[in-house]
Design a protein around this motif. Structure first.
Motif, short mmCIF file in Angstrom:
data_model
loop_
_atom_site.label_atom_id
_atom_site.label_comp_id
_atom_site.label_asym_id
_atom_site.label_seq_id
_atom_site.Cartn_x
_atom_site.Cartn_y
_atom_site.Cartn_z
N ALA A 12 -5.82 6.54 -8.70
CA ALA A 12 -6.43 6.79 -10.01
C ALA A 12 -6.43 8.27 -10.36
N ALA A 13 -5.95 9.11 -9.46
CA ALA A 13 -6.07 10.56 -9.62
C ALA A 13 -5.34 11.08 -10.85
N ALA A 14 -4.18 10.52 -11.16
CA ALA A 14 -3.39 11.03 -12.29
C ALA A 14 -4.16 10.90 -13.60
N ALA A 15 -4.74 9.72 -13.83
CA ALA A 15 -5.49 9.50 -15.07
C ALA A 15 -6.74 10.38 -15.13
N ILE A 22 -0.65 1.11 -3.92
CA ILE A 22 0.31 0.06 -4.28
C ILE A 22 -0.34 -0.93 -5.23
N PRO A 23 0.42 -1.48 -6.19
CA PRO A 23 -0.15 -2.44 -7.13
C PRO A 23 -0.45 -3.79 -6.47
N LYS A 34 -3.74 -0.69 -9.74
CA LYS A 34 -2.72 -0.40 -10.74
C LYS A 34 -1.48 0.23 -10.13
N GLY A 35 -0.37 0.00 -10.81
CA GLY A 35 0.90 0.55 -10.37
C GLY A 35 2.04 -0.35 -10.82
N ALA A 36 3.23 -0.04 -10.38
CA ALA A 36 4.40 -0.85 -10.73
C ALA A 36 5.44 -0.76 -9.63
N CYS A 37 6.15 -1.84 -9.45
CA CYS A 37 7.21 -1.86 -8.43
C CYS A 37 8.12 -3.04 -8.66
#
Length: 573
Positions: free
Chosen positions: A525-528, A207-208, A18-21
């Motif tokens: 995944a740490a933030a979630a 990275i996504p 997961k992520g965005a760029c």
């Protein structure tokens, strides 16, 4: 798939991480494609001049590589490039190219391509393993020659320092590590699945990644803009318009990439959270996350990035850095090569089903020289902190006995009074049915949910067509885990988890409901996880989750968890 270069093309695939760029595309093709073009007699001299210039430049490249290897790794590794020079300076190499150029009357790069392919095929057919391995060296030299002839600077030079999204049909984990040395922002592959090692590694790098994008590598062009957003759903846009770019940039500004991980539930229960690490460059993430534990260090990437078997000293230095960065605990996994993680300097035989073949502990026990060197290095590193050593993919009791014998021999050799604890990865269902034997040797197992799910359902986790079947939240798989944890607890075996399941909020809830208190997650995944754990009532989980898992009914367990714990809805994307 067809497109105008200015049109936005929207794609759907399988989320790997997961992520965005948003960044420009770099389309990676493993084989340099060469077009055959006829030449006239008066063009022969010009073609020979091009050939001689390319040979000179290639020779300079090889000498530079040799110098860097000697400086960084020593003479033993530098000598690898001597074989490259031997091929280039072979007295028959250039004359045969000249002969064929004059007889075939085609451009020199097509002559080089044919000749390199011939030599490589000849070496690949040799029975002697050492000589057969030289086919790799021949390809390297041939590619360098072709790049100079065609004006290609090579992937690293072509990419430069600018952020980019890697687009390819497929790549190996070692290639991902090489690309990650630059400003790699995202990955889009034609093939692969969400639990492939490339997906895991991209998640570890924060990275996504998206897989199963059929033929994207044939359609996309280097330099085009690519937008990836896998935070809530899979979204890939080739040539996004201004509105799409503005919306993404706005959402990225409002989002924290990392957050401190909270380890205590609402009812005061501590969850031991570690992170999965593959490279020492990732150790800085622990400080950002304020995490004191590494739940899995994938040592195979040390081997994959080396030009030859890494020395004991080199390994000791790496493991020591890892241990020092994780004062609570560092779980070091012995080398897990094979399947989609080969070593270029130690090629394994071709297998029809490499994921179920000669890999992991099967390989290590067949090469005690490699495994003992690694164990010595790990045990030396254990002097710097709390360490646990785990062995991957144990499937039969005989492997337990082999590990124990070898482990004890290293402990005796080093005269260690209190050696680090060792345990095993449970990645194959057979291991779950020999817990009695496991308890005779160790009191720790770690569930590797990625491989375990693959073998439980007979699903190739790299096959995008089967991605919908590989769900760790389905009842049969959850039941397997719950029953294993219950039996292991009876035998006094502690159970940890280091798979993608622990990085999924729903998966983490299911694991806590099984009684597990030790997990290792992707740093990304740490933030979630950080936001979710303080809101969890663990006592309620222990009561309700077994009822959900063993209920005799159809339905999605994930949805049922949301119904029972609706206040966690925001974390379930």
């Amino acid at each position: 798939m067809s497109q105008n270069s200015k049109q936005s093309v929207f794609l759907r695939g399988i989320i790997g991480s997961k992520g965005a760029c948003v960044a420009r595309a770099y389309v990676f093709r493993k084989r340099i494609e060469v077009k055959k073009t006829p030449i006239t007699p008066d063009q022969i001299d010009r073609e020979l001049e091009r050939l001689d210039a390319a040979i000179r430049l290639t020779r300079t490249d090889i000498l530079n590589s040799r110098s860097k290897a000697e400086e960084k790794h020593g003479e033993k590794y530098a000598a690898i490039f001597d074989s490259h020079l031997l091929m280039l300076e072979d007295p028959q190499f250039r004359p045969r190219l000249v002969q064929r150029l004059k007889s075939d009357m085609v451009n020199v790069e097509s002559i080089v391509r044919v000749r390199i392919d011939e030599i490589q095929a000849a070496f690949s057919a040799i029975a002697d393993p050492y000589l057969r391995e030289r086919a790799i060296d021949i390809k390297d030299v041939g590619d360098q020659l072709l790049r100079h002839l065609m004006g290609l600077e090579g992937p690293a030079a072509e990419i430069g320092d600018e952020p980019y999204v890697l687009i390819a049909a497929e790549v190996t984990p070692s290639e991902i590590l090489e690309f990650a040395r630059g400003s790699l922002e995202g990955i889009c592959l034609d093939s692969g699945g969400a639990t492939s090692h490339v997906a895991i590694l991209s998640g570890a790098l924060g990275i996504p990644s998206v897989f199963g994008l059929d033929n994207l590598s044939l359609v996309a062009r280097t330099g085009e803009t690519v937008l990836i957003d896998t935070r809530s759903e899979c979204r890939v846009v080739l040539n996004p318009d201004k509105k799409e770019l503005t919306e993404l940039n706005r959402s990225l500004k409002d989002e924290k990439r990392f957050g401190k991980v909270s380890c205590c539930t609402a009812d005061g229960f501590k969850v031991n959270i570690g992170v999965n690490i593959a490279r020492t460059e990732e150790l800085s993430l622990l400080k950002k996350l304020e995490i004191q534990r590494i739940g899995l260090f994938r040592s195979e990437f040390i081997f994959m990035e080396s030009m030859d078997l890494p020395s004991e000293k080199f390994q000791r230095d790496v493991y020591s850095k890892v241990v020092k960065a994780a004062p609570d605990m560092a779980v070091l996994r012995t080398v897990d090569i094979g399947s989609d993680k080969p070593l270029r300097y130690l090629p394994l035989s071709h297998e029809e089903n490499p994921a179920m073949g000669f890999r992991s502990i099967r390989f290590s026990l067949s090469r005690p020289d490699i495994l003992k060197t690694q164990l010595r290095a790990m045990m030396h590193a254990a002097k710097h902190g709390k360490v646990r050593i785990i062995f991957p993919m144990v499937t039969v009791p005989e492997e337990l006995a082999g590990i124990d014998k070898l482990y004890k021999s290293v402990v005796e050799e080093l005269k260690i009074e209190e050696p680090p604890e060792w345990g095993i990865m449970v990645e194959v269902p057979s291991a779950m049915f020999m817990l009695d034997q496991i308890a005779d040797y160790t009191s720790y197992i770690s569930l590797g949910t990625n491989d375990l799910l693959q073998f439980f359902y007979a699903i190739d986790r790299t096959n995008e067509k089967l991605a919908g079947l590989a769900d760790h939240m389905c009842r049969p798989f959850l039941r397997l885990i719950y029953q294993t944890v219950a039996r292991a607890t009876e035998l006094g075996i502690k159970v940890g988890v280091c798979g993608e399941m622990a990085s999924d909020p729903a998966g983490l809830i299911a694991l806590l409901g099984a009684g597990i208190d030790e997990v290792s997650i992707r740093p990304a995944a740490a933030a979630a996880i950080s936001e979710m754990i303080p809101g969890i009532d663990r006592a309620k989980l222990l009561k309700i989750m077994p009822e959900l898992v063993f209920a005799r009914k159809d339905g999605d367990v994930r949805k049922e968890i949301l119904k029972e714990f609706s206040y966690l809805t925001e974390f379930f994307n």
